[in-house]
Structures are given as structure tokens and as C-alpha cells.
Design a protein around this motif. Structure first.
Motif, PDB file in Angstrom:
ATOM      1  N   CYS A 238      20.734 -24.498  24.406  1.00 15.98           N
ATOM      2  CA  CYS A 238      21.411 -23.658  23.414  1.00 15.98           C
ATOM      3  C   CYS A 238      22.681 -23.119  24.055  1.00 15.98           C
ATOM      4  CB  CYS A 238      20.509 -22.523  22.950  1.00 15.98           C
ATOM      5  SG  CYS A 238      18.908 -23.079  22.305  1.00 15.98           S
ATOM      6  N   ALA A 239      23.583 -24.027  24.394  1.00 14.92           N
ATOM      7  CA  ALA A 239      24.709 -23.690  25.257  1.00 14.92           C
ATOM      8  C   ALA A 239      25.743 -22.799  24.595  1.00 14.92           C
ATOM      9  CB  ALA A 239      25.379 -24.977  25.757  1.00 14.92           C
ATOM     10  N   ASP A 262      24.015 -27.818  21.626  1.00 16.66           N
ATOM     11  CA  ASP A 262      23.654 -26.713  20.740  1.00 16.66           C
ATOM     12  C   ASP A 262      23.468 -27.274  19.336  1.00 16.66           C
ATOM     13  OD1 ASP A 262      24.096 -24.205  18.949  1.00 16.66           O
ATOM     14  OD2 ASP A 262      24.077 -23.390  20.980  1.00 16.66           O
ATOM     15  N   LEU A 263      22.536 -26.713  18.597  1.00 15.13           N
ATOM     16  CA  LEU A 263      22.310 -27.185  17.236  1.00 15.13           C
ATOM     17  C   LEU A 263      23.523 -26.946  16.337  1.00 15.13           C
ATOM     18  CD1 LEU A 263      18.622 -26.141  16.525  1.00 15.13           C
ATOM     19  CD2 LEU A 263      19.532 -28.464  16.606  1.00 15.13           C
ATOM     20  N   PHE A 306      17.047 -25.018  30.318  1.00 16.93           N
ATOM     21  CA  PHE A 306      17.357 -23.611  30.077  1.00 16.93           C
ATOM     22  C   PHE A 306      17.520 -23.399  28.574  1.00 16.93           C
ATOM     23  CE2 PHE A 306      19.440 -19.622  29.891  1.00 16.93           C
ATOM     24  CZ  PHE A 306      19.238 -18.981  31.100  1.00 16.93           C
ATOM     25  N   VAL A 307      16.741 -22.470  28.034  1.00 18.53           N
ATOM     26  CA  VAL A 307      16.788 -22.166  26.600  1.00 18.53           C
ATOM     27  C   VAL A 307      17.234 -20.722  26.417  1.00 18.53           C
ATOM     28  CG1 VAL A 307      15.490 -21.993  24.447  1.00 18.53           C
ATOM     29  CG2 VAL A 307      14.931 -23.793  26.103  1.00 18.53           C
ATOM     30  N   ASP A 308      18.484 -20.544  26.043  1.00 16.09           N
ATOM     31  CA  ASP A 308      18.979 -19.222  25.642  1.00 16.09           C
ATOM     32  C   ASP A 308      18.888 -19.190  24.128  1.00 16.09           C
ATOM     33  OD1 ASP A 308      20.212 -16.815  25.316  1.00 16.09           O
ATOM     34  OD2 ASP A 308      22.196 -17.462  25.979  1.00 16.09           O
ATOM     35  N   ALA A 309      17.725 -18.839  23.630  1.00 14.64           N
ATOM     36  CA  ALA A 309      17.379 -19.089  22.234  1.00 14.64           C
ATOM     37  C   ALA A 309      18.163 -18.213  21.264  1.00 14.64           C
ATOM     38  CB  ALA A 309      15.886 -18.862  22.027  1.00 14.64           C
ATOM     39  N   PRO A 310      18.507 -18.763  20.103  1.00 19.35           N
ATOM     40  CA  PRO A 310      19.082 -17.919  19.042  1.00 19.35           C
ATOM     41  C   PRO A 310      18.078 -16.844  18.663  1.00 19.35           C
ATOM     42  CG  PRO A 310      18.408 -20.057  18.166  1.00 19.35           C
ATOM     43  CD  PRO A 310      18.288 -20.147  19.650  1.00 19.35           C
TER      44      PRO A 310
END
Length: 430
Positions: A238-239, A262-263, A306-310
Motif C-alpha cells: 500500500c505504497a 497500491d490499489l 509491508f502493509v500500511d493499510a488504508p
């Protein structure tokens, strides 16, 4: 514009934000476009008044006995700025575009109003519908944590060690009086002015040359805790605009490879210029295909995902005070669903023995510990990494004090460690 006229402008903008449920930045921009006589200092001062009012919207309204824009602004002048009654009355004259004079009730409230009897969500300035969630996350500290999230945030910078060390960055920015960050070894902190204004970093040579990047210390800590090392294969799932991608590249010394995706492809657009400015050479950007990430050919190959989630962004309210009043329960439900889907995608990309790091800029258990608990229950082979071990391995042993009491990982917050609110956890794949 005189100071009284600035108050009137702020009240007008607060009315627009409330009636139209618009982001503050958009309302301020539109006001500036339609009032071109206002100079840059006027617009900055008005923006500061608007944001300060939104920080303490609930408690200010309680103090003044009204939730009107005027009452909220007056309450903020008292509670957040500490202006005395005479000073405010001198600004509210009704002359030269200044607000109307204070009436007797306003004078009485301004002089003697208190928060006695106010519920926790009012004293802590967070939405009433989140009161239970804040209590679950913070217990008896819920009000104090909310108040900390309502204060102004400093400007945090990350020194780009691909180009300079922290000492050189400090010298380059000495005129802005930066201080070393409390935890992050490459972090700097610049205090905002009394008016809430931050320095214009985009015009600073140190920024233009890629010596520093704007990044909250909590976000820097999340990257440091990942344990990324030179030569690894890393996926930043989730860049977004690339803040953590850049931090990971610096940790890896430009060695190995990072895939950034990123989505939302629009969020990725700034990453290209940022990579070039920072001198990053080990990143491959994967734009999404529609609403699907382009990862089919690289599943199961990463040492670190690495997941920097929304998320709801509840941990960033110091920087986005209007966002907390626009947030609705439906948004939380949508974020939880997206987080579960992203975690499933991330897990498929980790190789055996690899690590999955999950981070959010949320303070809610629903978006942090509860999501990880659900994932672990569905995948018994996942092993949560002890928070103290994460901190020691990253060379940040003092962070062990911030281990979450609710489940895996660490919890950061403005009250406890002076950062934005973050949840950070690591899972190892067997």
C-alpha cells in the motif's frame, strides 16, 4: 485584513464546512479564490483559526453553550489559544468586517464556562459514536489521548541516509531550529509557530536536493521496525505516494529490490518524482490493473511484505482535524473489509520464513489487533513477533514500553510518545 476581519472569515468558512460537509482544505482554497484581496499571511492566519477551531470543536461548543461556527471559534480562542476576554472583545467590534460584539451570554460563557459534566467524547474532542471504541483502546486515558490528538502536530522529517547523515541535515536546516527525534535515529523535528504555521519546506535546498523527506516519526518507526536489510526482496503493498518505500530503500542501502504498488493508482503518481529526488534505485513501481494489484508473477517470493493499510486515519487527527468530524461508522466498516482483503493478498506474497508487517495510522482496536487476531485464527501457521523483540532488533529498545495490551505489536500515540497514532505488528510465516 485586520485581525477582526480574519475572525469573520474563519467563521464564514467554518459554516461552509459544517453545512456542506466539505474538507477544510477545499473550503479554504475556495474562499481564497473568491477573496483575492486576502494576502498569503491573511490566508495562513485564517487557515490556522479554522483548523484550531476544528481541533476542539466539541469542547469549544460545550464551553460556549452553542455549536454555531461563531461559538466554536470563540471557544477555541479561549481553550486552545488562551486569549483573555478583553482581547477577544477588542476584536469583536462589528466594525471593518469584524464579528459582531460579544453579547452578555457570550461574555459570561467565555469568562466562566467549564467542561464540568461534559461526557468523555466532548472533553476528548472525538465523535460520540467512537466513544466506546476509544474507551476500548485507551481505557481511563481515552480523554487524555483524544486531547493529545487535538493538539497541533510538529513537522517531522526523515533524513535520507542515501545522501547525507543527520548531522549534515541538521546543519543544512539550522535556521529552522530542528531537533533530533525522540526515537527514530534519522528523524528531525521542527516546532510549528505560535500561529500554527509550518515552514515552507518545499523551498528549502535540503528538501529539493533530497536530503530530507517529510514523514511523521511514527511512520519512520514503522519502517524501522520492519527489519528491512540490504539485499532483501520487499513488497510495499500500500505504497501510496511512497513515504515508507523511500524509508525502506534507505534501510536497504539501495540493495535488493522493492516492489511498490497500491490499489489506487492515483496515489502512486508522486512516487516517481520522490524516488528520483531521493536517489533511490532499487524500487520497481507496479501500477494496478483496474482495482487489482499486478502481483500474479511475484507471489510467494518476498522476504518482507509491508502493509500500511488504508484506515480511518484516527491517528492523524493532529494533522487533519476536520477528518474526525466527517468520519462515519460506515467508513470504519468499509476499511475493516478492505484491510482483511489486503492482508489476504499480502500473505500470499510472503515466502516461507518471511515476514508480514502490518501498520495503520489508526488508534482503533478494530483496525489493528482485531484484524490480526482474525488473520491468525484463519492461518494457524502465522506467528506474531513479540513487540519487545521487534524493538530490540530494530535498535529501538525503549519502544518496548509501547507494546499493545490488546494483542500483537506496538501502539504509538501523541500522548505516550509524541508521534501520530499508529499500530505496528509483525507476523512470521512458517
Amino acid at each position: 485584513m485586520n485581525p477582526g476581519a480574519r475572525l469573520s472569515a474563519a467563521i464564514e468558512i467554518l459554516d461552509v464546512i459544517e453545512m456542506q460537509r466539505r474538507p477544510a482544505a477545499e473550503a479554504l482554497k475556495d474562499w481564497g479564490t473568491s477573496h483575492r484581496y486576502a494576502g498569503s499571511k491573511d490566508r495562513a492566519a485564517i487557515g490556522s483559526l479554522v483548523y484550531d477551531s476544528l481541533r476542539v470543536k466539541s469542547s469549544a461548543a460545550w464551553l460556549m453553550g452553542s455549536d454555531s461556527a461563531r461559538a466554536v471559534l470563540l471557544g477555541a480562542l479561549r481553550s486552545l489559544r488562551g486569549q483573555d476576554l478583553d482581547a477577544v472583545a477588542a476584536l469583536c467590534t462589528g466594525e471593518g468586517y469584524a464579528p459582531a460584539p460579544l453579547d452578555d451570554a457570550e461574555r459570561e460563557r467565555y469568562a466562566a464556562g467549564t467542561l464540568d459534566g461534559a461526557p468523555d467524547h466532548v472533553r476528548g474532542d472525538y465523535p460520540e459514536w467512537l466513544a466506546e471504541a476509544f474507551g476500548a483502546a485507551f481505557g481511563p486515558d481515552a480523554v487524555a489521548e483524544g486531547q493529545a490528538l487535538a493538539r497541533r502536530a510538529p513537522v517531522d522529517l526523515r533524513v535520507n541516509t542515501l545522501k547525507v547523515d543527520r548531522d549534515k541535515a541538521l546543519r543544512s536546516l539550522a535556521h529552522l531550529h530542528p531537533e533530533p527525534a525522540a526515537y527514530a535515529p534519522t528523524g528531525l523535528r521542527i516546532a510549528v509557530g505560535e500561529d500554527g504555521r509550518a515552514p515552507a519546506l518545499a523551498a528549502e535546498p535540503a528538501y529539493v536536493k533530497g536530503f530530507v523527506e517529510v514523514q511523521d516519526e511514527g511512520s519512520q518507526i514503522a519502517a524501522l521496525l520492519s527489519g528491512a536489510t540490504p539485499g532483501q526482496q520487499v513488497l510495499d503493498l500500500c505504497a501510496g505516494s511512497g513515504g515508507k518505500t523511500l524509508a525502506l530503500a534507505a534501510l536497504m542501502e539501495n540493495k535488493g529490490q522493492i516492489f511498490a504498488t497500491d490499489l489506487d493508482g492515483r496515489r502512486l503518481m508522486p512516487i516517481y518524482d520522490r524516488l528520483a529526488r531521493a536517489g533511490v534505485r532499487n524500487v520497481q513501481v507496479r501500477a494496478p490493473k483496474g482495482r487489482q494489484t499486478a502481483l500474479d508473477d511475484i507471489q510467494g517470493r518476498f522476504d518482507l511484505v509491508f502493509v500500511d493499510a488504508p484506515c480511518t486515519g484516527t491517528g492523524t487527527w493532529r494533522r487533519n482535524p476536520d477528518a474526525k468530524w466527517r468520519l462515519r461508522p460506515g467508513a470504519l466498516e468499509e476499511r475493516i473489509k478492505a484491510q482483511d482483503e489486503i492482508l489476504a493478498t499480502a500473505l500470499a506474497c510472503v515466502k516461507p520464513g518471511g515476514r508480514l508487517v502490518y501498520a495503520t495510522c489508526s488508534v482503533l482496536r478494530e483496525e489493528n489487533e482485531d484484524r490480526l487476531r482474525r488473520l491468525i485464527e484463519a492461518h494457524p501457521g502465522l506467528l506474531p513477533v513479540d513487540a519487545a523483540h521487534m524493538a530490540r532488533e530494530a535498535g529501538l529498545p525503549d519502544l518496548a514500553a509501547h507494546a499493545s495490551p490488546h494483542g500483537p505489536g506496538l501502539r504509538l500515540s501523541p500522548l505516550r510518545c509524541g508521534t501520530d497514532g499508529f499500530g505496528i505488528a509483525m507476523l512470521r510465516v512458517q
